[in-house]
Design a protein around this motif. Structure first.
Motif, PDB file in Angstrom:
ATOM      1  N   GLY A 232      42.281  26.487  39.561  1.00 14.83           N
ATOM      2  CA  GLY A 232      41.340  27.583  39.772  1.00 14.83           C
ATOM      3  C   GLY A 232      41.867  28.661  40.696  1.00 14.83           C
ATOM      4  N   LEU A 233      42.943  28.363  41.429  1.00 16.56           N
ATOM      5  CA  LEU A 233      43.552  29.344  42.322  1.00 16.56           C
ATOM      6  C   LEU A 233      44.418  30.355  41.577  1.00 16.56           C
ATOM      7  CD1 LEU A 233      44.815  26.826  45.045  1.00 16.56           C
ATOM      8  CD2 LEU A 233      42.967  28.479  45.388  1.00 16.56           C
ATOM      9  N   LEU A 234      44.853  30.027  40.366  1.00 17.22           N
ATOM     10  CA  LEU A 234      45.882  30.800  39.671  1.00 17.22           C
ATOM     11  C   LEU A 234      45.287  31.785  38.666  1.00 17.22           C
ATOM     12  CD1 LEU A 234      48.345  27.836  38.960  1.00 17.22           C
ATOM     13  CD2 LEU A 234      48.225  29.307  40.987  1.00 17.22           C
ATOM     14  N   ARG A 235      45.925  32.965  38.576  1.00 19.35           N
ATOM     15  CA  ARG A 235      45.477  33.981  37.620  1.00 19.35           C
ATOM     16  C   ARG A 235      45.523  33.474  36.177  1.00 19.35           C
ATOM     17  NH1 ARG A 235      49.009  37.807  40.544  1.00 19.35           N
ATOM     18  NH2 ARG A 235      47.760  39.312  41.726  1.00 19.35           N
ATOM     19  N   THR A 236      46.528  32.660  35.872  1.00 12.91           N
ATOM     20  CA  THR A 236      46.726  32.193  34.501  1.00 12.91           C
ATOM     21  C   THR A 236      45.490  31.509  33.940  1.00 12.91           C
ATOM     22  OG1 THR A 236      49.064  31.848  35.020  1.00 12.91           O
ATOM     23  CG2 THR A 236      48.205  30.765  33.039  1.00 12.91           C
ATOM     24  N   PHE A 237      44.717  30.883  34.813  1.00 11.92           N
ATOM     25  CA  PHE A 237      43.564  30.099  34.367  1.00 11.92           C
ATOM     26  C   PHE A 237      42.240  30.761  34.741  1.00 11.92           C
ATOM     27  CE2 PHE A 237      47.149  27.284  35.302  1.00 11.92           C
ATOM     28  CZ  PHE A 237      47.353  26.725  34.042  1.00 11.92           C
ATOM     29  N   ARG A 238      42.255  32.084  34.843  1.00  9.04           N
ATOM     30  CA  ARG A 238      41.054  32.782  35.297  1.00  9.04           C
ATOM     31  C   ARG A 238      39.901  32.676  34.291  1.00  9.04           C
ATOM     32  NH1 ARG A 238      40.323  37.783  32.992  1.00  9.04           N
ATOM     33  NH2 ARG A 238      42.001  38.521  31.654  1.00  9.04           N
ATOM     34  N   LYS A 239      40.203  32.424  33.005  1.00  5.41           N
ATOM     35  CA  LYS A 239      39.144  32.302  32.001  1.00  5.41           C
ATOM     36  C   LYS A 239      38.443  30.949  32.034  1.00  5.41           C
ATOM     37  CE  LYS A 239      41.123  35.613  28.709  1.00  5.41           C
ATOM     38  NZ  LYS A 239      40.016  36.571  28.861  1.00  5.41           N
TER      39      LYS A 239
ATOM     40  N   ASP B 100      36.997  37.315  38.943  1.00  3.51           N
ATOM     41  CA  ASP B 100      38.306  37.966  38.899  1.00  3.51           C
ATOM     42  C   ASP B 100      38.660  38.568  40.261  1.00  3.51           C
ATOM     43  OD1 ASP B 100      38.614  37.269  36.287  1.00  3.51           O
ATOM     44  OD2 ASP B 100      38.098  39.236  35.459  1.00  3.51           O
ATOM     45  N   ALA B 101      37.676  39.149  40.921  1.00  4.79           N
ATOM     46  CA  ALA B 101      37.926  39.736  42.243  1.00  4.79           C
ATOM     47  C   ALA B 101      38.332  38.663  43.244  1.00  4.79           C
ATOM     48  CB  ALA B 101      36.671  40.471  42.726  1.00  4.79           C
ATOM     49  N   LEU B 102      37.664  37.531  43.188  1.00  4.60           N
ATOM     50  CA  LEU B 102      38.007  36.435  44.090  1.00  4.60           C
ATOM     51  C   LEU B 102      39.429  35.948  43.841  1.00  4.60           C
ATOM     52  CD1 LEU B 102      35.817  33.470  45.143  1.00  4.60           C
ATOM     53  CD2 LEU B 102      38.045  32.992  44.148  1.00  4.60           C
ATOM     54  N   ILE B 103      39.789  35.764  42.571  1.00  5.14           N
ATOM     55  CA  ILE B 103      41.135  35.292  42.234  1.00  5.14           C
ATOM     56  C   ILE B 103      42.189  36.290  42.680  1.00  5.14           C
ATOM     57  CG2 ILE B 103      42.665  34.754  40.292  1.00  5.14           C
ATOM     58  CD1 ILE B 103      40.205  33.584  38.868  1.00  5.14           C
ATOM     59  N   GLU B 104      41.898  37.578  42.550  1.00  3.83           N
ATOM     60  CA  GLU B 104      42.853  38.595  42.987  1.00  3.83           C
ATOM     61  C   GLU B 104      43.095  38.527  44.495  1.00  3.83           C
ATOM     62  OE1 GLU B 104      44.875  40.717  41.251  1.00  3.83           O
ATOM     63  OE2 GLU B 104      44.195  39.340  39.699  1.00  3.83           O
ATOM     64  N   ARG B 105      42.054  38.290  45.250  1.00  5.17           N
ATOM     65  CA  ARG B 105      42.217  38.197  46.710  1.00  5.17           C
ATOM     66  C   ARG B 105      43.108  37.016  47.087  1.00  5.17           C
ATOM     67  NH1 ARG B 105      37.456  39.294  50.762  1.00  5.17           N
ATOM     68  NH2 ARG B 105      39.323  39.732  51.980  1.00  5.17           N
ATOM     69  N   ILE B 106      43.019  35.947  46.323  1.00  5.41           N
ATOM     70  CA  ILE B 106      43.832  34.768  46.612  1.00  5.41           C
ATOM     71  C   ILE B 106      45.283  34.979  46.199  1.00  5.41           C
ATOM     72  CG2 ILE B 106      44.144  32.311  46.046  1.00  5.41           C
ATOM     73  CD1 ILE B 106      41.115  32.174  45.561  1.00  5.41           C
ATOM     74  N   ASN B 107      45.515  35.817  45.182  1.00  2.00           N
ATOM     75  CA  ASN B 107      46.842  35.927  44.584  1.00  2.00           C
ATOM     76  C   ASN B 107      47.655  37.129  45.035  1.00  2.00           C
ATOM     77  OD1 ASN B 107      47.418  33.889  42.102  1.00  2.00           O
ATOM     78  ND2 ASN B 107      45.223  34.174  42.356  1.00  2.00           N
ATOM     79  N   THR B 108      47.055  38.114  45.690  1.00  2.00           N
ATOM     80  CA  THR B 108      47.803  39.304  46.076  1.00  2.00           C
ATOM     81  C   THR B 108      48.391  39.163  47.474  1.00  2.00           C
ATOM     82  OG1 THR B 108      45.694  40.289  46.757  1.00  2.00           O
ATOM     83  CG2 THR B 108      46.562  40.906  44.597  1.00  2.00           C
ATOM     84  N   ASP B 109      49.610  39.691  47.634  1.00  2.00           N
ATOM     85  CA  ASP B 109      50.306  39.599  48.914  1.00  2.00           C
ATOM     86  C   ASP B 109      49.920  40.713  49.875  1.00  2.00           C
ATOM     87  OD1 ASP B 109      51.774  37.331  48.204  1.00  2.00           O
ATOM     88  OD2 ASP B 109      53.269  38.542  47.170  1.00  2.00           O
ATOM     89  N   ASP B 110      49.538  41.869  49.344  1.00  5.28           N
ATOM     90  CA  ASP B 110      49.280  43.011  50.214  1.00  5.28           C
ATOM     91  C   ASP B 110      47.799  43.116  50.558  1.00  5.28           C
ATOM     92  OD1 ASP B 110      49.742  44.350  47.155  1.00  5.28           O
ATOM     93  OD2 ASP B 110      47.858  44.834  48.193  1.00  5.28           O
ATOM     94  N   ASP B 111      47.489  44.083  51.385  1.00  2.37           N
ATOM     95  CA  ASP B 111      46.099  44.311  51.784  1.00  2.37           C
ATOM     96  C   ASP B 111      45.539  45.564  51.118  1.00  2.37           C
ATOM     97  OD1 ASP B 111      45.944  42.094  53.490  1.00  2.37           O
ATOM     98  OD2 ASP B 111      46.980  43.208  55.076  1.00  2.37           O
ATOM     99  N   GLY B 112      46.109  45.872  49.948  1.00  2.00           N
ATOM    100  CA  GLY B 112      45.640  47.036  49.213  1.00  2.00           C
ATOM    101  C   GLY B 112      44.284  46.802  48.586  1.00  2.00           C
ATOM    102  N   PRO B 113      43.906  47.676  47.660  1.00  2.00           N
ATOM    103  CA  PRO B 113      42.569  47.574  47.055  1.00  2.00           C
ATOM    104  C   PRO B 113      42.309  46.220  46.402  1.00  2.00           C
ATOM    105  CG  PRO B 113      43.579  49.686  46.529  1.00  2.00           C
ATOM    106  CD  PRO B 113      44.637  48.879  47.203  1.00  2.00           C
TER     107      PRO B 113
END
Length: 523
Positions: free
Chosen positions: A417-424, A487-500
């Motif tokens: 559940g942490l990974l983008r690949t399995f977001r569906k 999707d927003a939650l998964i993005e926060r877990i997977n992105t390295d930067d503090d951008g949008p």
């Protein structure tokens, strides 16, 4: 044991309690208790991660495997763990750290309420807690078995002694006490392991020395990497299981990643742990591989071989140090498990059961965490007295079959559940894969096992995980449940930067709709 050995053992217990008292000053709130406030150095987190994966089962159950089969004990146990953690250093460790740093959670399962829904979180939380009670019960039984060999105390007395000491320091000091005691335990085990290694090598002269000893008849087949029930299928299954288990699937290791300052530090922590798992078990296992030359095990499974060899080869004082090493591994794992389960109950289960728990102040939350830790340890100690019953059979059966077989269905939704690949893959995929995996464990280990006259161990532990994995992925494709919030939650877990993307808002837990508990809000 003589008075010198007892002095070493009692002194060790005293130091552990003192560390707990000192750590108490660093625990001001629930975050400090469960994740060290994100202030733990990466090297301490790495050593703690490594130590929290051991227990006295290595010196009983796995010592029996080493006594009977030889080097396969390393090839099919610590090597897969090292490889799994090395993979997880990139795949899981940074993401688990972001659960704390970005989502501000204190339990590894806390994010599941938003990633799936409340029902999924509760299913994984309750089943994870129950499995951990059984798992830790096996660890108490293992150390009590060793204690009985050296001191003659009964199994129940040994369980009580180790459980009470562990409860004192981990309850008052939280994760800081766990990590600091694990650092001390690592140093003790380093000294004890090297002492035992040297003592065994000194005995190999008449048997051809360090290299020639493998030609001895007693060690026939001991040099084969895969032998007996521990074949290629078992190795591959165990590698897959350990990839999930030691990167957070069993919860306590996830806390070590969460305790570091950031994702990069969590990855460094995992890499250090992987190196230690690759190198240090070789030192510990070598005496076990040589044990058929030096002692005759009294138990059919050879689980007492290492203890008998220790008594025979080491002088008093060093004997006490090795016994302390046994305790150190078990207490490290059990205390870390207790802290993890307290986090799950306090942060995930109690708020779902009680409105009062949802309004706990920092002080009340901390009290609840400590009370939960004591209750968990008490329950696991009660289970430990039943490890040799017909239901649980023996120690190694509990650890390998029950824990490895049941861990997968619990860990798959949490880790993937942490990974983008399995977001569906949403709540339906998570709950179905969890339930089907548990049912597959029951079928393979009981009705089918009885009907066929026995199912190979590698299938008993791998089929439940395989069923969960396939269903989680398949249902995610057939019935995708991705939403903008998820999707927003998964993005926060997977992105390295503090951008949008990294700063995307995480939705608050949704109110139940249409009779579905915790259903995500719809646009």
């Amino acid at each position: 044991m003589n008075s010198l050995d007892w002095a070493v053992l009692i002194g060790y217990f005293g130091v552990m309690v003192a560390i707990g008292v000192w750590s108490h000053k660093r625990v001001d709130n629930v975050s400090d208790f469960f994740t060290a406030g994100g202030k733990m150095p990466w090297w301490l987190s790495g050593i703690s991660h490594h130590m929290s994966g051991y227990s006295a089962v290595m010196f009983t159950g796995y010592a029996g495997i080493a006594y009977t089969y030889g080097v396969t004990s390393f090839v099919t146990w610590s090597f897969p763990i090292a490889l799994g953690i090395a993979i997880g250093a990139r795949l899981f460790a940074p993401r688990i750290n972001r659960l704390r740093s970005r989502l501000h959670v204190a339990s590894p399962l806390e994010y599941l309420k938003n990633r799936y829904n409340l029902r999924t979180q509760q299913a994984l939380a309750w089943s994870g807690m129950l499995l951990k009670i059984v798992d830790v019960g096996a660890k108490w039984a293992a150390i009590a078995t060793l204690l009985s060999v050296f001191t003659g105390v009964s199994l129940n007395q040994g369980i009580l002694i180790t459980g009470v000491i562990t409860a004192i320091y981990c309850t008052i000091g939280g994760l800081w006490a766990d990590a600091l005691t694990e650092l001390g335990q690592f140093i003790i085990q380093l000294l004890a392991g090297v002492a035992m290694f040297v003592a065994v090598v000194a005995e190999l002269g008449p048997h051809g020395g360090f290299f020639g000893v493998w030609d001895e008849p007693e060690l026939a087949g001991h040099g084969k990497p895969l032998v007996g029930p521990y074949g290629t299928v078992f190795l591959l299954a165990f590698l897959f299981i350990k990839l999930f288990e030691y990167n957070g699937g069993m919860l306590n290791q996830a806390q070590r990643y969460m305790a570091t300052a950031n994702a990069r530090e969590a990855a460094r922590s995992a890499k250090l742990s992987a190196v230690l798992w690759l190198v240090w078990p070789l030192v510990l296992f070598f005496p076990m591989w040589m044990s058929p030359l030096l002692v005759d095990a009294q138990k059919p499974d050879g689980s007492d071989a290492y203890a008998l060899m220790t008594e025979q080869l080491l002088p008093h004082g060093l004997l006490g140090l090795v016994i302390v090493g046994f305790f150190s591994h078990t207490m490290a794992m059990c205390s870390s498990d207790a802290n993890a389960i307290a986090a799950v109950f306090t942060r995930d289960v109690a708020p779902a059961l009680s409105a009062r728990a949802r309004g706990w102040s920092e002080r009340k939350g901390l009290i609840a965490a400590r009370v939960t830790t004591v209750v968990f340890l008490g329950l696991s100690m009660a289970v430990a007295t039943q490890v040799d019953s017909p239901t649980f059979k023996d120690i190694i059966t509990v650890v390998i079959k029950w824990v490895a077989g049941l861990m997968g269905p619990i860990a798959i939704p949490m880790m993937l559940g942490l990974l983008r690949t399995f977001r569906k893959s949403g709540p339906t995929a998570a709950l179905t894969s969890w339930a089907a995996g548990l049912f597959a464990f029951y079928l393979v280990n009981y009705p089918i096992d009885k009907a066929l006259g026995g199912v190979a161990l590698q299938y008993q532990v791998s089929i439940p995980l395989a069923v969960s994995l396939v269903l989680y992925i398949l249902i995610g494709h057939l019935k995708p449940e991705d939403t903008p919030e998820r999707d927003a939650l998964i993005e926060r877990i997977n992105t390295d930067d503090d951008g949008p993307a990294g700063a995307a808002a995480v939705p608050a837990p949704a109110e139940p709709r249409d009779g579905t508990v915790g259903a995500p809000a719809k646009d």
